[in-house]
Design an enzyme around this catalytic site. Sequence first.
Site, PDB file in Angstrom:
ATOM      1  N   HIS A  22       0.818  -1.229   0.000  1.00  0.00           N
ATOM      2  CA  HIS A  22       0.000   0.000   0.000  1.00  0.00           C
ATOM      3  C   HIS A  22       0.849   1.276   0.000  1.00  0.00           C
ATOM      4  CE1 HIS A  22       0.247   0.100   4.407  1.00  0.00           C
ATOM      5  NE2 HIS A  22      -0.626  -0.860   4.589  1.00  0.00           N
ATOM      6  N   HIS A  76      -4.792  -9.517  14.327  1.00  0.00           N
ATOM      7  CA  HIS A  76      -4.992  -8.254  13.590  1.00  0.00           C
ATOM      8  C   HIS A  76      -5.762  -8.566  12.312  1.00  0.00           C
ATOM      9  CE1 HIS A  76      -4.258  -4.489  11.701  1.00  0.00           C
ATOM     10  NE2 HIS A  76      -3.076  -4.719  11.188  1.00  0.00           N
ATOM     11  N   GLU A  78      -6.133  -6.763   9.489  1.00  0.00           N
ATOM     12  CA  GLU A  78      -5.669  -6.346   8.155  1.00  0.00           C
ATOM     13  C   GLU A  78      -5.398  -7.600   7.323  1.00  0.00           C
ATOM     14  OE1 GLU A  78      -2.568  -3.349   8.057  1.00  0.00           O
ATOM     15  OE2 GLU A  78      -3.109  -2.829   5.998  1.00  0.00           O
ATOM     16  N   ASP A  80      -3.476  -8.795   5.217  1.00  0.00           N
ATOM     17  CA  ASP A  80      -2.215  -9.527   5.040  1.00  0.00           C
ATOM     18  C   ASP A  80      -2.092 -10.624   6.111  1.00  0.00           C
ATOM     19  OD1 ASP A  80      -2.097  -7.238   6.681  1.00  0.00           O
ATOM     20  OD2 ASP A  80       0.070  -7.118   6.589  1.00  0.00           O
ATOM     21  N   HIS A 142      -1.369  -2.123  14.980  1.00  0.00           N
ATOM     22  CA  HIS A 142      -1.411  -1.033  14.030  1.00  0.00           C
ATOM     23  C   HIS A 142      -2.826  -0.516  13.730  1.00  0.00           C
ATOM     24  CE1 HIS A 142      -1.455  -0.861   9.324  1.00  0.00           C
ATOM     25  NE2 HIS A 142      -1.223   0.349   9.748  1.00  0.00           N
ATOM     26  N   ASP A 161       2.083  -6.949  13.909  1.00  0.00           N
ATOM     27  CA  ASP A 161       2.864  -5.974  13.131  1.00  0.00           C
ATOM     28  C   ASP A 161       4.044  -5.385  13.918  1.00  0.00           C
ATOM     29  OD1 ASP A 161       1.502  -6.090  10.717  1.00  0.00           O
ATOM     30  OD2 ASP A 161       0.150  -4.441  11.198  1.00  0.00           O
ATOM     31  N   TYR A 189      10.041  -0.006   8.536  1.00  0.00           N
ATOM     32  CA  TYR A 189       8.700  -0.493   8.858  1.00  0.00           C
ATOM     33  C   TYR A 189       8.041   0.420   9.897  1.00  0.00           C
ATOM     34  CZ  TYR A 189       4.925  -3.694   9.732  1.00  0.00           C
ATOM     35  OH  TYR A 189       3.666  -4.239   9.837  1.00  0.00           O
ATOM     36  N   HIS A 220       5.624 -10.065  10.285  1.00  0.00           N
ATOM     37  CA  HIS A 220       6.351  -9.817   9.034  1.00  0.00           C
ATOM     38  C   HIS A 220       7.846  -9.987   9.275  1.00  0.00           C
ATOM     39  CE1 HIS A 220       2.917  -8.108   6.921  1.00  0.00           C
ATOM     40  NE2 HIS A 220       2.694  -7.298   7.931  1.00  0.00           N
TER      41      HIS A 220
HETATM   42 FE1  FEO Z   1      -1.431  -3.924   9.755  1.00  0.00          FE
HETATM   43 FE2  FEO Z   1       0.707  -6.407   8.575  1.00  0.00          FE
HETATM   44  O1  FEO Z   1      -0.928  -5.483   8.801  1.00  0.00           O
END
Ligand code: FEO
Length: 393
Positions: A22, A76, A78, A80, A142, A161, A189, A220
């Site tokens: 993004h 989370h 999101e 991903d 996040h 995250d 990051y 991640h």
């Molecule tokens: Fe806020 Fe890796 O997603």
Amino acid sequence: MHKLKEDIFWTGYIDWDLRNFHGYETPTGSTYNAYLIVDEKPTLIDTAKYYGADEMITRIKEIIDPAKIQYIISNHTEMDHSGSIDKLLELCPNAEIVCSPKGEEELKRHFKKDWKFKVVNTGDELDIGKRKLKFLLMPMVHWPDSMATYSPQDKILFPNDAFGQHRASSERYVDEYGTDILMEDAAKYYANIVMPYGNQVLKVLEAIKDLAIDVIAPSHGLIWRKKEDIESIVAAYKKWASYEADDKVLIIYDTMWNSTRQMATRFQELIDKTGIAVKMIGLQEAHISDIVTDVLTAKIVLFGTPILNNRMLPTMAALLMYLKGLKTKNRFALTFGSYGWSKIGFKEFEDSIKDAGFELLTDGKYIQFVPDSDEIKSLEEYLPLIKEKVSTK
Ligand code: FEO
């Protein structure tokens, strides 16, 4: 098969081809880390982006039959991290989704599915057999739903995250790959994903400070397991979340006919001669997500733009809009640039810099068309102001 500790496995997806997350440039790809705990009630912590579902499920199948999974913890929403829940649930339809209260709301908004939810709050425990997993809500690190899962029996923190980095690799541990490189990735990051939420990060750091932690397993990138690496990344988060800056000057500029570049170059030479650390970045050459990584630690930023159609250049406007969203604090700025027949655009330029969280040290230096030698020499007048704020190397 990657085992973190007895019966705890990494079952994520390596996104070697990812180049843009993004708007965040990811030249080295990323990973979406899922972690399988094989206990009496097998539990998966987070999943992968939707296109990583098959690879994630294949990894799980190397360890257990996915039908045995009892809990899928969604730290989370999101996508991903939640993007493969749907596909996984086809194999374990009775599994419960463990998430925060906001997580339940957000997962319902995303997937429109009537999954079995088990909502948890800070301090709640989930008994999965030999382990009692604990949860820590960490809103805005996040998203509002974000939470961490902690296994006291294994001394592993799964903070989603937080403490992550975007890097694809065959290695799974920071110390296997190279701590210095991963610290740089973690800074990028943090700058691009976490920077707006310093206060919330400090609360999380306070909440985990007394936990026994052998391993930090983010969602991640690579996993932190060496004591000194864990100390380094936690200390870095504390510094970044406190908006502390280094004694460093950053010059960010764009140019049309080389006049603003001449000014930027002279500023760089002058500051360098004082012994202050200085870095110059051209907006045509660098990606915005790398530039904000330097802003994360620079005490003073010199912003330079020429005027085009009574406005700053769109590259500068885009950077300042991005920085406004990232809400940096405790930073100073100087402005400079070249104009043709009207300086009106510099007012909007300065206002945008203030909106982005910077304090202007003084009036900007704006020169008509092409600077002459006296005007270039006059840039020296700014050095005392810079030296007041920034120490030499
Ligand atoms: Fe806020 Fe890796 O997603």
